[in-house]
Structure formats: C-alpha cells, structure tokens
Design a protein around this motif. Structure first.
Motif, PDB file in Angstrom:
ATOM      1  N   GLU A 192      40.829  35.348  41.912  1.00  0.00           N
ATOM      2  CA  GLU A 192      41.918  34.682  42.645  1.00  0.00           C
ATOM      3  C   GLU A 192      42.583  33.607  41.782  1.00  0.00           C
ATOM      4  O   GLU A 192      43.816  33.511  41.733  1.00  0.00           O
ATOM      5  N   ARG A 227      41.777  40.228  46.706  1.00  0.00           N
ATOM      6  CA  ARG A 227      41.071  41.176  47.590  1.00  0.00           C
ATOM      7  C   ARG A 227      41.498  42.612  47.299  1.00  0.00           C
ATOM      8  O   ARG A 227      40.679  43.510  47.190  1.00  0.00           O
ATOM      9  N   ARG A 242      44.997  34.996  47.019  1.00  0.00           N
ATOM     10  CA  ARG A 242      43.758  35.412  47.688  1.00  0.00           C
ATOM     11  C   ARG A 242      43.832  36.883  48.111  1.00  0.00           C
ATOM     12  O   ARG A 242      42.886  37.652  47.954  1.00  0.00           O
TER      13      ARG A 242
END
Ligand code: S3P
Length: 187
Positions: free
Chosen positions: A142, A118, A114
C-alpha cells in the motif's frame, strides 16, 4: 477534464495505477462497445517473447519503457478504433501523453492505495505470484503504491480527458461509470 462523447472516431484509452483494473474494466468496455481490446503489457510480452517481469529483471526498466512506448504507438496506430489499456507507467513518457490525448479519449481510472494494494495482492494470488517489478519485497504494498501514485499524479492528470473513481466498484460497475462519464449511452 470533463464530459466528452466517446463515439467520436477515437480510441478509448485507460490509464491509471497498477491494480486499478484497466484490463478487467477494458475487456468489459470493449465487449459493450463492440470494439477490440488491446493491452500494451500483453503487446510488449508478445513482441519480446517473455514476461514484463523478465524484461525488468534481464534488461532493466529503461529497456521496458522503450518497448512500451513502441507498443503504445502501434496500438494508437491500429484500426478499427479499440479500447486500449496502457501499462501503469506508460504516461510517464511525454510523447505518449501527447499522442494519447490527440488520438484517443483518455480515461484515468482511480482508486485509493489501500484498494489498489488489495487488488494487486488478489491478482498476484490468482496468477500464482506473478512478479510485479515495481513492488519492493519487504515494504508495504500500500505504501509503495501510494508513493508511486503521488509521484505520477501530474502525468496522469495531464494525459487524461476524464477521471473515473473505481473505489468500491466491481469491474462491471466501473465500466458502466466510464460509459456514463464519457457520455456513451449505457448498455
Ligand atoms: C507498471 C505497471 C504494469 C507494467 C509494469 C510497470 C508501472 O502494468 O507495465 O509492471 O510502471 O506502473 P499494469 O498497470 O497493467 O499492472
């Protein structure tokens, strides 16, 4: 893997998934250790005269891996001892894994998928959408990164002397964590 002193006449190599911060952490480490910083993706781009994405698109991944293996050898052959960021897939090559373990202190930077997603998205926005060839359009970044990380786990583990978790850490904090994990006096 364990704690090893870093000031022992070896390169310091950073491995790990795309988005984990190998280049940004590596640049900070190089400054703090007074070493030069090398990035195998940049070396490939200089040698080829085009971007990594162009090589993937024009000649395919296998051609890129050949250029990457050559860049790894050149970086490991260079003097003085440097901080070297490997491209995320460089350690898929068993010869690269063996050479790196022999000629460098190898630090595996980790973060959950995750957080990788990002960071990759933020860096793509910053660079005006520069292509990441292994990310499939239409699929969750992801999920793709999680799959790649799982598939590579054994390769990273067998190449690394030291593992450093970068989750929730800024590049500067991650650089400090690397210095602590390797036994280098933190400056
Ligand atoms: C790759 C990671 C990229 C670059 C290429 C392939 C990979 O480098 O070498 O797109 O296979 O994980 P970074 O890890 O520096 O993003």
């Amino acid at each position: 893997m364990g704690t090893v002193p870093v000031d022992d006449g070896r390169h310091l190599v950073l491995i790990g998934m795309m988005g984990v911060g190998k280049s940004s952490v590596g640049r900070r480490l190089a400054l703090r250790l007074g070493r030069q910083f090398l990035d195998t993706d940049k070396m490939v781009e200089e040698e080829a005269g085009c971007t990594v994405a162009d090589i993937f698109a024009g000649e395919g991944e296998a051609a890129f891996r050949t250029l990457e293996a050559a860049a790894v050898r050149k970086a490991l052959d260079s003097q003085p001892y440097a901080v070297i960021a490997f491209g995320g897939g460089a350690v898929l090559d068993p010869i690269t894994r063996g050479l790196a373990r022999q000629l460098a202190l190898v630090v595996w930077l980790q973060a959950p998928a995750r957080e990788l997603a990002r960071r990759v998205s933020a860096s793509m926005r910053r660079s005006g959408g520069a292509a990441r060839p292994l990310l499939a359009p239409g699929r969750s970044t992801e999920q793709v990164l999680d799959e790649i990380a799982r598939a590579r786990e054994d390769a990273y583990k067998s190449a690394a002397h030291v593992l450093v978790d970068t989750a929730g850490r800024s590049p500067g904090q991650a650089a400090t964590a690397v210095l602590v994990a390797t036994g280098w006096p933190v400056q």
